[in-house]
Scaffold this motif. Structure first.
Motif, PDB file in Angstrom:
ATOM      1  N   ARG A 421      36.349  28.024  44.999  1.00  0.00           N
ATOM      2  CA  ARG A 421      35.266  28.711  45.682  1.00  0.00           C
ATOM      3  C   ARG A 421      35.747  29.382  46.966  1.00  0.00           C
ATOM      4  O   ARG A 421      35.367  30.528  47.272  1.00  0.00           O
ATOM      5  N   GLU A 425      35.669  33.332  47.777  1.00  0.00           N
ATOM      6  CA  GLU A 425      35.049  33.881  48.983  1.00  0.00           C
ATOM      7  C   GLU A 425      36.042  34.713  49.787  1.00  0.00           C
ATOM      8  O   GLU A 425      35.696  35.780  50.308  1.00  0.00           O
ATOM      9  N   GLN A 429      35.684  38.646  50.633  1.00  0.00           N
ATOM     10  CA  GLN A 429      35.743  39.150  52.007  1.00  0.00           C
ATOM     11  C   GLN A 429      36.854  40.175  52.182  1.00  0.00           C
ATOM     12  O   GLN A 429      36.689  41.188  52.878  1.00  0.00           O
TER      13      GLN A 429
END
Length: 471
Positions: A421, A425, A429
């Motif tokens: 995860r 992320e 980003q």
């Protein structure tokens, strides 16, 4: 199959006339206006028909379940009245109750037939089929026949008997033949109609009613297996308790009905519903005291089913408890943070002990090397040095153990799912940063071009285009 090729750009539901005209005007190169209007009308009629079939199938499922439960309730009422000698099987009251059971059975079979007809029509609409025979596969026909056969079994009006063997467990396992009403054999299979409850739960689930297209895109079938997993994930304790209680009561009643027609002694023991509940409970929990045992083949079959279901439910209870006792993500982070702070304090204390022991050992070595002392004093220093060396070794070993514990805690603090995860992320980003960077570069480039054009205009206005101005 239909020859119409649907364009996914066409809205499926609720297209206004203005948007429809705009869409038709922009697609003149592909289709003419007449063909496109017919196409949109075809899609709209299919969706309206699909919605009506969905509602009709749901209502038929409700009706079939209601009739099935009504038949089971009437069957249990008639058997209870006969067992307690309130009515006889040859009397008019028993015949009326059985005729009511037959009527509910006929209604249940009719609703099931119509349900499958609607299901086939819905399958035809969903797959744009031109012939209904393409949807009627051998597997579908077999499943319909099995459902009708299961739901058709019910007690018939009249008084009929069959014989089966029972074993007297109190008298050296002697076997004897007893006469049992045919209603017992035809009543117990009626509980198989409760499979309609699973269909009712599936069709009335919020997951099934919300958006089945999401499941199709992800290759997930919205069947009872998926719904059951969802229920066990959301409300495991409630669902498991309700299932165990329902099975416990039905198995106790079935065992009592199987054993109540034995000889007088065993009929008196098994005729008590509490004794049947005790036998089912001891078998369901895999205890098996053996003080009360079933004697008939039917009762032993119920006991075997209770044992199998008890083993499965026990496994489910253990899995649910293990998941309930597991720390959540936030709790695990707090727990690991507190442990890491505590281990950090222990590590500082161990490091301070190592430094202290090393400093004392260094002072003893320096004292022994700097002074020429007597032999007894040298022996005393040697003993103190050995003690300090031993203490230093223990301090170093303790510090290494604390470091290993801290490393182990850091390794288990972030499981693989959290790592994935976090990586996802971070990748998201970074993609956003690259997009913004590209947009910023484009803006800077446009700003540079604008500044150059402004500079050229200023040079042209001032008349200095030949003196340092850009041509």
């Amino acid at each position: 199959m239909s020859s119409i090729v649907e364009d996914p750009a066409i809205p499926l539901i609720g297209m206004p006339s203005t948007r429809q005209s705009q869409y038709l005007a922009t697609n003149n190169n592909k289709h003419d206006n007449r063909h496109s209007s017919k196409h949109v009308a075809k899609v709209g009629s299919r969706l309206a028909c699909r919605k009506d079939l969905f509602l009709q199938r749901k209502r038929l499922c409700e009706a079939s379940l209601l009739l099935a439960v009504a038949g089971i309730a009437l069957m249990m009422l008639e058997n209870e009245l006969v067992v307690h000698n309130v009515i006889a099987r040859s009397e008019a009251d028993s015949i009326v109750l059985k005729l009511a059971v037959t009527a509910t059975t006929v209604g249940c079979l009719a609703t099931l037939m119509w349900y499958h007809v609607v299901d086939v029509r819905l399958f035809i609409v969903n797959n744009s089929m031109a012939d209904w025979r393409l949807a009627v596969t051998p597997g579908r026909v077999a499943s319909v026949c099995v459902e009708l056969a299961v739901c058709a079994v019910h007690p018939i009006p009249g008084e009929y008997y069959v014989s089966w063997m029972t074993t007297d467990s109190d008298n050296h396992l002697t076997a004897q033949k007893v006469m049992v009403p045919l209603d017992v054999v035809l009543s117990l299979p009626m509980f198989l109609r409760l499979y309609l409850l699973l269909r009712y739960i599936t069709l009335h689930s919020r997951l099934f009613a919300s958006s089945p297209s999401i499941g199709v895109l992800n290759r997930v079938r919205f069947n009872f297996r998926f719904i059951f997993k969802s229920i066990m994930a959301l409300h495991p304790g409630y669902a498991l308790s309700l299932f165990m209680l329902s099975f416990f009561l039905l198995a106790s009643w079935s065992l009592r009905l199987c054993e109540v027609y034995n000889d007088a002694t065993h009929a008196r023991v098994h005729g008590d519903f509490l004794n049947s509940m005790w036998v089912v409970a001891s078998t369901f929990l895999t205890i098996g005291y053996g003080d009360i045992v079933p004697n008939s083949v039917c009762g032993r079959g119920v006991a075997v089913m209770s044992g199998v279901m008890g083993a499965g439910c026990t496994a489910l209870v253990v899995a649910v408890l293990a998941r309930k006792l597991e720390l959540s993500s936030a709790e695990r982070h707090v727990h690991d943070f507190v442990l890491e702070a505590h281990i950090g304090k222990r590590l500082k204390n161990k490091a301070a002990n190592v430094i202290k022991r090393a400093w004392r050992l260094f002072k003893l070595n320096k004292e022994a090397a700097a002074k020429e002392v007597e032999r007894g004093l040298i022996r005393t220093l040697d003993c103190r040095m050995l003690k300090e060396q031993s203490r230093l070794q223990r301090a170093i070993h303790g510090m290494r153990e604390v470091r290993t514990e801290k490393r182990r805690l850091r390794g288990s603090a972030m499981p693989m799912l959290d790592v994935l995860r976090v990586q996802t992320e971070i990748a998201t980003q970074l993609g956003e940063v690259r997009t913004r960077q590209q947009g910023l570069e484009d803006k800077v480039g446009r700003l540079e071009d604008t500044m150059l054009r402004v500079y050229d205009k200023l040079c042209f206005v001032s008349g200095d285009s030949g003196h340092g101005c850009r041509c």
